[in-house]
Motif scaffolding. Structure first.
Motif, mmCIF file in Angstrom:
data_model
loop_
_atom_site.group_PDB
_atom_site.id
_atom_site.type_symbol
_atom_site.label_atom_id
_atom_site.label_comp_id
_atom_site.label_asym_id
_atom_site.label_seq_id
_atom_site.Cartn_x
_atom_site.Cartn_y
_atom_site.Cartn_z
ATOM 1 N N ILE C 86 0.491 -1.136 0.223
ATOM 2 C CA ILE C 86 0.171 0.492 0.119
ATOM 3 C C ILE C 86 0.938 0.996 0.347
ATOM 4 C CG2 ILE C 86 -1.368 1.610 1.397
ATOM 5 C CD1 ILE C 86 -2.966 -0.989 -0.442
ATOM 6 N N ASN C 87 2.045 1.520 1.386
ATOM 7 C CA ASN C 87 2.097 2.589 0.731
ATOM 8 C C ASN C 87 3.276 2.459 0.091
ATOM 9 O OD1 ASN C 87 2.222 3.433 3.305
ATOM 10 N ND2 ASN C 87 4.148 2.004 4.304
ATOM 11 N N LYS C 88 3.806 1.839 -1.318
ATOM 12 C CA LYS C 88 4.704 1.027 -2.216
ATOM 13 C C LYS C 88 4.310 1.901 -3.428
ATOM 14 C CE LYS C 88 8.266 -2.335 -1.946
ATOM 15 N NZ LYS C 88 8.511 -3.554 -2.043
ATOM 16 N N ILE C 89 2.489 1.701 -3.242
ATOM 17 C CA ILE C 89 1.387 1.751 -3.978
ATOM 18 C C ILE C 89 1.243 4.024 -4.525
ATOM 19 C CG2 ILE C 89 -0.777 2.574 -5.487
ATOM 20 C CD1 ILE C 89 -1.042 -0.824 -4.604
ATOM 21 N N ARG C 90 0.723 3.898 -2.992
ATOM 22 C CA ARG C 90 1.023 5.497 -2.810
ATOM 23 C C ARG C 90 1.830 5.809 -3.517
ATOM 24 N NH1 ARG C 90 -2.129 8.462 0.515
ATOM 25 N NH2 ARG C 90 -3.133 5.758 1.992
ATOM 26 N N LYS C 91 3.557 5.652 -3.111
ATOM 27 C CA LYS C 91 4.214 6.064 -3.298
ATOM 28 C C LYS C 91 4.312 6.081 -5.009
ATOM 29 C CE LYS C 91 8.866 7.878 -3.247
ATOM 30 N NZ LYS C 91 9.297 9.754 -2.946
ATOM 31 N N PHE C 92 3.737 5.363 -6.043
ATOM 32 C CA PHE C 92 3.616 5.175 -7.161
ATOM 33 C C PHE C 92 3.569 6.246 -7.730
ATOM 34 C CE2 PHE C 92 2.709 2.986 -10.934
ATOM 35 C CZ PHE C 92 3.736 2.153 -11.384
ATOM 36 N N VAL C 93 1.927 6.075 -6.542
ATOM 37 C CA VAL C 93 0.808 6.956 -7.481
ATOM 38 C C VAL C 93 1.217 8.864 -7.387
ATOM 39 C CG1 VAL C 93 -1.089 8.551 -7.245
ATOM 40 C CG2 VAL C 93 -0.962 5.577 -7.054
ATOM 41 N N TRP C 94 1.775 8.874 -6.993
ATOM 42 C CA TRP C 94 2.454 10.519 -5.933
ATOM 43 C C TRP C 94 3.746 10.620 -7.227
ATOM 44 C CZ3 TRP C 94 6.861 12.963 -5.427
ATOM 45 C CH2 TRP C 94 6.767 13.879 -4.355
ATOM 46 N N ALA C 95 4.060 9.886 -7.393
ATOM 47 C CA ALA C 95 5.654 9.656 -8.012
ATOM 48 C C ALA C 95 5.530 10.305 -9.375
ATOM 49 C CB ALA C 95 6.761 8.881 -8.478
ATOM 50 N N GLU C 148 -2.351 -7.500 2.097
ATOM 51 C CA GLU C 148 -3.236 -5.978 2.052
ATOM 52 C C GLU C 148 -3.640 -5.884 1.502
ATOM 53 O OE1 GLU C 148 0.619 -2.897 2.493
ATOM 54 O OE2 GLU C 148 1.207 -4.531 1.616
ATOM 55 N N ILE C 149 -3.923 -6.056 0.063
ATOM 56 C CA ILE C 149 -4.725 -6.182 -0.997
ATOM 57 C C ILE C 149 -5.771 -7.566 -1.167
ATOM 58 C CG2 ILE C 149 -5.040 -6.048 -3.378
ATOM 59 C CD1 ILE C 149 -2.580 -3.894 -3.352
ATOM 60 N N ARG C 150 -6.746 -7.013 -1.692
ATOM 61 C CA ARG C 150 -7.857 -8.111 -1.602
ATOM 62 C C ARG C 150 -7.626 -9.042 -2.680
ATOM 63 N NH1 ARG C 150 -13.963 -4.339 -2.502
ATOM 64 N NH2 ARG C 150 -14.165 -6.787 -3.589
ATOM 65 N N ASP C 151 -7.970 -9.960 -2.738
ATOM 66 C CA ASP C 151 -7.315 -10.963 -3.686
ATOM 67 C C ASP C 151 -8.303 -11.929 -4.872
ATOM 68 O OD1 ASP C 151 -8.450 -12.688 -2.331
ATOM 69 O OD2 ASP C 151 -7.395 -14.258 -1.311
ATOM 70 N N ASP C 152 -10.124 -10.819 -4.603
ATOM 71 C CA ASP C 152 -10.435 -10.956 -4.959
ATOM 72 C C ASP C 152 -10.917 -10.298 -6.695
ATOM 73 O OD1 ASP C 152 -11.582 -8.991 -3.470
ATOM 74 O OD2 ASP C 152 -13.819 -9.993 -2.797
ATOM 75 N N ILE C 153 -10.392 -9.620 -6.546
ATOM 76 C CA ILE C 153 -9.951 -8.691 -7.605
ATOM 77 C C ILE C 153 -9.003 -8.538 -8.611
ATOM 78 C CG2 ILE C 153 -9.927 -6.315 -8.593
ATOM 79 C CD1 ILE C 153 -11.055 -5.454 -6.282
ATOM 80 N N VAL C 154 -9.235 -9.384 -9.823
ATOM 81 C CA VAL C 154 -8.018 -9.926 -10.899
ATOM 82 C C VAL C 154 -6.761 -8.351 -10.996
ATOM 83 C CG1 VAL C 154 -7.245 -10.510 -13.300
ATOM 84 C CG2 VAL C 154 -9.972 -10.261 -12.638
ATOM 85 N N PRO C 155 -5.690 -8.481 -11.219
ATOM 86 C CA PRO C 155 -5.018 -7.875 -9.887
ATOM 87 C C PRO C 155 -4.438 -7.114 -12.017
ATOM 88 C CG PRO C 155 -3.921 -9.729 -9.710
ATOM 89 C CD PRO C 155 -5.369 -9.379 -10.107
ATOM 90 N N SER C 156 -4.685 -7.252 -12.514
ATOM 91 C CA SER C 156 -4.563 -6.583 -13.732
ATOM 92 C C SER C 156 -5.665 -5.402 -13.995
ATOM 93 C CB SER C 156 -4.471 -8.113 -15.404
ATOM 94 O OG SER C 156 -5.766 -8.000 -15.216
ATOM 95 N N ASN C 157 -6.926 -5.970 -13.163
ATOM 96 C CA ASN C 157 -7.713 -4.590 -12.874
ATOM 97 C C ASN C 157 -7.158 -3.324 -11.721
ATOM 98 O OD1 ASN C 157 -9.400 -6.343 -15.568
ATOM 99 N ND2 ASN C 157 -11.433 -6.352 -13.799
ATOM 100 N N ILE C 158 -6.728 -3.923 -11.238
ATOM 101 C CA ILE C 158 -6.147 -2.991 -9.514
ATOM 102 C C ILE C 158 -5.060 -2.028 -10.886
ATOM 103 C CG2 ILE C 158 -5.362 -2.939 -8.143
ATOM 104 C CD1 ILE C 158 -5.990 -6.028 -7.273
#
Lengths: 203, 203, 203, 203
Positions: C86-95, C148-158
């Motif tokens: 989650i923290n990584k994604i936050r950084k990813f988005v921000w960057a 940390e992340i739900r496993d019921d959504i296709v990752p590529s969709n995320i």
DNA sequence: CATGAATGAGCATTCATTCAT
DNA sequence: TATGAATGAATGCTCATTCAT
């Protein structure tokens, strides 16, 4: 050439087109004028140009012929009452110079553009020019026969000298838009001419 | 693909293009000459014209400038040894008439076409012409200072008379391809000119 | 992709060309930029472009790749120390948003132009983009594995949701030159994202 | 050579050309489409484009105007029966989004290409857009006068917010060919809008 | 007599790219 | 590595002229 009766029952559109070209020629080169422009200025359909004239050049020649025709007709008419070849030539020179001065647009085209066109020698324009030149020739021959003019110069040379001189004097004035003092120029030209060609010159 | 030894300074294709234009100008109007034609006659690719010259008109001005430049350079060189403004003017007139006679194609363009081009006054051609006219002006002013030439005529009018007369005499000859008797013409022109402008004229 | 060591021993002319293109892209469309212009601005011969790059498009892709490469390298480096997906994604988005904001010229090209080019999917640009997207994918998968992340959504969709949202928000700003409040935008995006995808969300 | 019964008002070739452009715009950039291509697809002579339209850009604007004109006419017609500024705005938003969705090709051009054209603000396209924007303005002013809409916000800002939001939401969808859920999007946009601008909001 | 529609050929100019050195 | 020279293929656009009606 239908000199005397003319200009009467021409379809108005034909005249509109001719007028449009005349108008445009005051502003620009013949080659720079487009048929679209002509028809627009004339207020007629573009294709109508080709009903009345063979092509764009035919239109120009028609317009030129009309002018020339009138000029030559008038010249011949004016010469009718004049006695003697010398007097006739004087009138001829004077009238031609005046024409160049009065209709500078057409004179310029006549002296510069038209001669380079292919098919010029088959054009009506040329026919009228030829008629005009032949007319001068007849005056010269008349003068030789009557003894007014020397008989030891080839008549065609005399004619070329006359026509060439006029061109020579008028062309730069037309090109650079100088004023022409027609009367003085005609006098000068004739003086040079006559002192040279009058028989038994005692000056 | 030329023979090994070639001109290093200017690419041969540039000259080919310039030569092609010169050739074509002998036959027809500049405006009637197409870039396709030029490239065809030159035997080079059409686009190459635009590598060597700004555009079609730039090509013409380049070609003209080359000629003019040489003429003016030679003229100035020839005038170096001559003493007196009157003598210089005589040479100036003579050389100019000779140039008109020798390079009729360019003279015609110079006197007829180029002046109507938009941007003419920014062209190199005009710069050289101006240099040439200024040069004549200096001679006239020198003559006035030395007392050879009347000081009661505006010098620029004298210059215009000289240049105008030359044009006036040469233009019809160029247009109708008459021969020019350069020596006689120069003599005549100068005679008229000098009798009018020489101070303390006792004729 | 040679991420860590780079930008060192490139021939200076190559860089000059690349810099010239970068400069020009700030002013106009890639298609409106000519190779002549590029070489002029770069101060090198036009043909030299083709020594260093396959063609004009190759040059663009090289320039883009350079930028992208640096961005992705930095991003990966910055993510190194961060714990948790989650923290990584936050950084990813921000960057990413910051990158869009900082390099608007390239972002615009990236988001608008480059995708329509034929051969895009074979380009180095695409390879880096793919590397970048795959990198996000790994973070997501890591998050799923770690719980940390739900496993019921296709990752590529995320992943598509994340990347699509960023584009969705940035594109109009880039096109109409609006300001981007990067921090607020990143916060908003992440809030929406996390509330939706975090497992056992108790909000 | 069509079947006897034909449309008298507009020559069929004009429509053929317009259709050809429409077709091509689905595939590529306006700038990447050549007049040769348009004429080939239309099955007419290339020069005919210039009989019907001023130039290539004129053709685009004509095609756009045709679409826009119809849209705006319909929109105004549809708004006729609706009572109240808020209801009108809702319809306005909904219709605009639907239009963007239905005519994606033109919407894309409208939102991306056309604004960068020199002379855009003199184009018919811009006139219609202006008419459309003015129309929205009148609705807003009507709403302010009637007390439906707050009078403490500059009306033009309200208008810009409405039009800007629509663009903001639709542009990425148009560019990346996402589906647009018009009804939901219109509802969302209006909800945000009205909660903010309705007077005496009690939420 | 008149015209709207149509067109083939051509225009100057530009461009990305190649080649010989 | 570098470059000056060269080019094929387009490009948007114009023009005088023709044709069907």
């Amino acid at each position: 050439m239908n000199v005397p009766l003319k200009n009467k029952s021409l379809p108005p559109s034909r005249q509109k087109i001719a007028n449009a070209l005349k108008l445009l020629l005051k502003e620009k080169d013949f080659n720079s004028i487009t048929t679209a422009e002509i028809s627009r200025v004339a207020g007629v359909n573009e294709a109508l140009i080709y009903r009345h004239f063979k092509d764009k050049r035919g239109l120009l020649h028609a317009v030129l012929s009309e002018y020339l025709d009138e000029f030559v007709s008038n010249l011949i008419f004016d010469l009718k009452g004049i006695k003697g070849a010398i007097n006739k030539i004087r009138k001829f020179v004077w009238a031609t110079i005046h024409y160049y001065d009065a209709d500078r647009v057409f004179s310029k085209i006549l002296l510069l553009e038209v001669r380079n066109f292919p098919g010029y020698f088959e054009s009506e324009t040329y026919q009228i020019i030829k008629y005009y030149a032949d007319f001068l020739m007849k005056i010269i021959q008349e003068g030789i026969k009557s003894g007014e003019i020397r008989d030891d110069i080839v008549p065609s040379n005399i004619r070329q000298f006359i026509l060439g001189s006029i061109e020579h004097y008028c062309l730069p004035a037309l090109i650079y838009n100088h004023k022409i003092d027609c009367d003085a120029l005609a006098d000068n030209l004739c003086e040079i001419l006559f002192v040279g060609i009058i028989k038994n010159n005692t000056f």
